[in-house]
Write a protein that holds these residues in place. Structure first.
Motif, PDB file in Angstrom:
ATOM      1  N   CYS A 164       0.851  -1.192   0.000  1.00 21.63           N
ATOM      2  CA  CYS A 164       0.000   0.000   0.000  1.00 21.63           C
ATOM      3  C   CYS A 164       0.888   1.243   0.000  1.00 21.63           C
ATOM      4  O   CYS A 164       1.886   1.303   0.737  1.00 21.63           O
ATOM      5  N   ARG A 165       0.539   2.220  -0.817  1.00 21.47           N
ATOM      6  CA  ARG A 165       1.365   3.430  -0.956  1.00 21.47           C
ATOM      7  C   ARG A 165       0.492   4.674  -0.862  1.00 21.47           C
ATOM      8  O   ARG A 165      -0.613   4.723  -1.412  1.00 21.47           O
ATOM      9  N   TYR A 173       7.978  -0.681   6.325  1.00 24.98           N
ATOM     10  CA  TYR A 173       7.664   0.602   5.705  1.00 24.98           C
ATOM     11  C   TYR A 173       8.895   1.141   4.985  1.00 24.98           C
ATOM     12  O   TYR A 173      10.010   1.087   5.511  1.00 24.98           O
ATOM     13  N   LEU A 174       8.668   1.688   3.814  1.00 23.24           N
ATOM     14  CA  LEU A 174       9.669   2.479   3.106  1.00 23.24           C
ATOM     15  C   LEU A 174       9.160   3.912   3.038  1.00 23.24           C
ATOM     16  O   LEU A 174       8.069   4.167   2.524  1.00 23.24           O
ATOM     17  N   ILE A 175       9.944   4.827   3.584  1.00 21.38           N
ATOM     18  CA  ILE A 175       9.595   6.248   3.561  1.00 21.38           C
ATOM     19  C   ILE A 175      10.562   6.952   2.616  1.00 21.38           C
ATOM     20  O   ILE A 175      11.777   6.914   2.827  1.00 21.38           O
ATOM     21  N   SER A 215       7.231  16.825   2.165  1.00 20.06           N
ATOM     22  CA  SER A 215       6.447  15.821   1.449  1.00 20.06           C
ATOM     23  C   SER A 215       7.200  14.495   1.419  1.00 20.06           C
ATOM     24  O   SER A 215       8.431  14.471   1.375  1.00 20.06           O
ATOM     25  N   CYS A 216       6.434  13.401   1.465  1.00 21.73           N
ATOM     26  CA  CYS A 216       7.062  12.083   1.382  1.00 21.73           C
ATOM     27  C   CYS A 216       6.075  11.070   0.819  1.00 21.73           C
ATOM     28  O   CYS A 216       4.869  11.303   0.787  1.00 21.73           O
ATOM     29  N   THR A 217       6.615   9.942   0.378  1.00 19.44           N
ATOM     30  CA  THR A 217       5.802   8.813  -0.064  1.00 19.44           C
ATOM     31  C   THR A 217       6.046   7.657   0.896  1.00 19.44           C
ATOM     32  O   THR A 217       7.196   7.298   1.167  1.00 19.44           O
ATOM     33  N   LEU A 218       4.968   7.091   1.412  1.00 18.49           N
ATOM     34  CA  LEU A 218       5.050   5.963   2.340  1.00 18.49           C
ATOM     35  C   LEU A 218       4.557   4.702   1.633  1.00 18.49           C
ATOM     36  O   LEU A 218       3.451   4.673   1.092  1.00 18.49           O
TER      37      LEU A 218
END
Length: 268
Positions: free
Chosen positions: A54-55, A155-157, A164-167
């Motif tokens: 999930c992203r 988790y990859l952050i 801003s970031c993508t999880l």
């Protein structure tokens, strides 16, 4: 991991996890809406074994804040209503520990718990937190809960700039209990996106909460603050799913009311 040998993940393990988070091969898209995307891999249909990825793109949360929120178990008790109990058991290295986590599942399913070896690593402007299940003699399965097995969860952050970031959340979990198919479908189409939204909201409130709750205490950033007892690897062994009691929940029908979420585990 092979056999019962517990190993602390090395740099290669973190790179492999990051690669799988970013890979599209073999994944089936099940949800794509409002900046949240979910993919699933069905591994064993008859056992409801699957991987979920999930992203979420967080336009107003920094990677550093996300990293803090996912580490801070005291704050998790504040924002995650599914938590029954969570605590750290002991430390292995400056970036690895062992912990307990139990969570509520929607009726008619039984609640779950897990013992995991968790490790974390900053990688430039990105961060990884990941875990897998282990056994510890002082924390056996409980009668009122189903002991789940995290094969690999994390988790990859990824930073997209200063605010801003993508999880990406990736989980391969054996929840035991021979879960009915509706649970797998519900987790990928409803529960996973809902959980990602909750994490985003928690991040927006974290600085104000942390300012009033031991603001300088962040042992995941400052290992010298970690007062947990050291655990020798010899006290741990791999938690194999087939060694646990299998409670058959495959015939349970979906409850009408919503109560909690049976997520694919937490990277606690």
């Amino acid at each position: 991991m092979s056999g019962d040998t517990v190993q602390i993940p090395d740099d290669r393990a973190f790179l492999n996890f990051k690669s799988e988070c970013n890979s599209k091969e073999g994944w089936n898209l099940t949800y794509d809406k409002s900046g949240i995307t979910v993919w699933v891999q069905i591994l064993e249909e008859e056992k409801s074994l699957h991987k979920i990825k999930c992203r979420i793109v967080n336009k107003d949360v920094s990677a550093e804040t996300m990293y803090d929120v996912l580490h801070d178990i005291e704050y998790r008790k504040k924002w995650d209503a599914n938590v029954i109990e969570t605590f750290d058991i002991g430390k292995l290295t400056v970036n690895a520990d062992v912990g307990y986590y139990s969570w509520r599942c929607p009726p008619p399913l039984k609640d779950r718990d897990v013992i995991t070896l968790r490790s974390w690593l900053p990688m430039g402007s990105d961060y990884i937190i990941m875990n897998y299940s282990v056994k510890h003699s002082k924390y056996p399965p409980k009668k009122d809960k189903v002991r789940a097995v995290s094969i690999q969860t994390g988790y990859l952050i990824q930073s997209n700039g200063p605010t801003s970031c993508t999880l990406t959340y990736l989980a391969q979990v054996d929840p035991r209990g021979s879960l009915p198919k509706w649970v797998v479908n519900k987790s990928s189409k409803y529960l996973a996106p809902k959980a990602m939204k909750k994490i985003n909201k928690a991040c927006l409130k974290y600085h104000e909460w942390k300012r009033r709750h031991n603001p300088r205490y962040k042992p995941w950033l400052y290992p010298e603050q970690n007062s947990l007892p050291s655990i020798p690897l010899s006290e741990l062994s791999i938690q194999h799913a087939d060694s646990l009691e299998n409670i058959d929940e495959s015939g349970l029908s979906e409850a009408k009311e919503e109560r909690g979420e049976c997520s694919d585990e937490e990277a606690n």
